[in-house]
Design an enzyme around this catalytic site. Sequence first.
Site, PDB file in Angstrom:
ATOM      1  N   LYS A   1      13.632  -2.333  -0.211  1.00  0.00           N
ATOM      2  CA  LYS A   1      12.373  -2.004   0.495  1.00  0.00           C
ATOM      3  C   LYS A   1      11.855  -3.254   1.192  1.00  0.00           C
ATOM      4  CE  LYS A   1       8.439  -1.260  -1.565  1.00  0.00           C
ATOM      5  NZ  LYS A   1       7.598  -2.278  -0.897  1.00  0.00           N
ATOM      6  N   ASP A   2      12.022  -4.401   0.532  1.00  0.00           N
ATOM      7  CA  ASP A   2      11.656  -5.684   1.139  1.00  0.00           C
ATOM      8  C   ASP A   2      12.908  -6.281   1.796  1.00  0.00           C
ATOM      9  OD1 ASP A   2       8.783  -6.114   0.153  1.00  0.00           O
ATOM     10  OD2 ASP A   2       9.853  -5.581  -1.662  1.00  0.00           O
TER      11      ASP A   2
ATOM     12  N   SER B   1       4.253  -1.028  -5.690  1.00  0.00           N
ATOM     13  CA  SER B   1       3.100  -1.237  -6.577  1.00  0.00           C
ATOM     14  C   SER B   1       1.809  -0.986  -5.803  1.00  0.00           C
ATOM     15  CB  SER B   1       3.110  -2.663  -7.120  1.00  0.00           C
ATOM     16  OG  SER B   1       4.336  -2.906  -7.786  1.00  0.00           O
TER      17      SER B   1
ATOM     18  N   GLN C   1       2.223 -16.491  -2.162  1.00  0.00           N
ATOM     19  CA  GLN C   1       2.732 -15.572  -1.140  1.00  0.00           C
ATOM     20  C   GLN C   1       1.669 -14.618  -0.613  1.00  0.00           C
ATOM     21  OE1 GLN C   1       5.706 -13.935  -4.078  1.00  0.00           O
ATOM     22  NE2 GLN C   1       5.418 -12.038  -2.942  1.00  0.00           N
TER      23      GLN C   1
ATOM     24  N   HIS D   1      11.475  -0.818  -9.643  1.00  0.00           N
ATOM     25  CA  HIS D   1      11.839  -1.994 -10.436  1.00  0.00           C
ATOM     26  C   HIS D   1      12.853  -1.618 -11.522  1.00  0.00           C
ATOM     27  CE1 HIS D   1       7.590  -3.128  -9.192  1.00  0.00           C
ATOM     28  NE2 HIS D   1       8.279  -4.161  -8.758  1.00  0.00           N
TER      29      HIS D   1
ATOM     30  N   ALA E   1       3.408  -4.633 -12.528  1.00  0.00           N
ATOM     31  CA  ALA E   1       3.010  -3.280 -12.081  1.00  0.00           C
ATOM     32  C   ALA E   1       4.293  -2.466 -11.829  1.00  0.00           C
ATOM     33  CB  ALA E   1       2.120  -3.324 -10.839  1.00  0.00           C
TER      34      ALA E   1
ATOM     35  N   VAL F   1      13.921   3.171  -3.751  1.00  0.00           N
ATOM     36  CA  VAL F   1      13.669   4.371  -4.564  1.00  0.00           C
ATOM     37  C   VAL F   1      12.425   5.059  -3.993  1.00  0.00           C
ATOM     38  CG1 VAL F   1      13.151   5.254  -6.878  1.00  0.00           C
ATOM     39  CG2 VAL F   1      14.696   3.297  -6.598  1.00  0.00           C
TER      40      VAL F   1
HETATM   41  O1  PAF Z   1       9.438  -8.791  -4.389  1.00  0.00           O
HETATM   42  C1  PAF Z   1       8.612  -9.287  -5.181  1.00  0.00           C
HETATM   43  O2  PAF Z   1       8.102  -8.616  -6.102  1.00  0.00           O
HETATM   44  C2  PAF Z   1       8.197 -10.729  -5.010  1.00  0.00           C
HETATM   45  O3  PAF Z   1       8.132 -11.069  -3.658  1.00  0.00           O
HETATM   46  C3  PAF Z   1       9.076 -11.712  -5.790  1.00  0.00           C
HETATM   47  C4  PAF Z   1      10.505 -11.674  -5.277  1.00  0.00           C
HETATM   48  C5  PAF Z   1       9.065 -11.356  -7.269  1.00  0.00           C
HETATM   49  C6  PAF Z   1       8.548 -13.129  -5.618  1.00  0.00           C
HETATM   50  O4  PAF Z   1       7.250 -13.256  -6.075  1.00  0.00           O
END
Ligand code: PAF
Length: 279
Positions: free
Chosen positions: A149-150, A186, A61, A37, A32, A176
């Site tokens: 962001k994460d 997403s 996750q 990205h 997505a 961004v």
């Molecule tokens: O940040 C993400 O999109 C996900 O947590 C990752 C790092 C791809 C792991 O599934």
Amino acid sequence: MRIVTTVAEMQRVCAEFRAAGQVVGFVPTMGALHEGHLSLVRRAKAECGVVVASIFVNPLQFGPKEDLAKYPRTFEQDVERLTAEGVEALFAPEVAEMYPAGAETTVTVAGIGDRLDGASRPGHFTGVATVVTKLFHAVGRCRAFFGMKDAAQVAVLRRMVADLNFEVEIVGCPIVRDADGLALSSRNAYLSAEERQRALVLHRALGEMQGRIAGGEVSSAALMDAGMGVLKAQDGVVVDFLAVVDSGTLLPVEQVGPGTLVAVAAFVGKTRLIDNFVV
Ligand code: PAF
């Protein structure tokens, strides 16, 4: 762009790149894809000889009540975008390739993995650390690009890479945003037009805190009051957490200084959004 679906082939492809003298840049994603990205891909392209990406919606996750089933999947469009950016190889395994029957091992980054999002989403960072470990073993020695962001995810993965001696350098890249300040995600695709307006309060709250820091405020408690005031004034937004922590350990700090992470998570309708800044 070569599309690879098995770990063994991905290992071969990346080993060939390295044998040819290239530094491999790696952009792991759950698909997505949006401009956030693509900014990681562009940074990797600018800094590495070859760029590989992955698309894998990692079931491990997601909590039992979370959005795994409805997580946006736009594979064909993602492939077009990565191809246009000049990505050399895409790793896109099925769930059974990543988690074959009988798999039992997970990776838990104790302590830090239970802070911020890890406290709100029990098991989330074990899911992330486990899949990222497997992705790193598929790609091998590389520089891996993650969005800030994460920020908590970046802190957890930096700890993991250091603790387990991965031959990987984690590169944190700037958030961004849309023109109105909403951090790209997403999950923004879930928001109605009205929810999207409400969601802007996350950016406003952080902006209020950032302004006060620029004005000389260093007390975390005073900053939290100011940020919470902005968040609470917005109807239809439920705060998950607002935190002022050290960006390396994710432990609370009483006074802000360079390297302090100010992070917020909140539900807008059913959608959980996050945003942050590092002082
Ligand atoms: O940040 C993400 O999109 C996900 O947590 C990752 C790092 C791809 C792991 O599934």
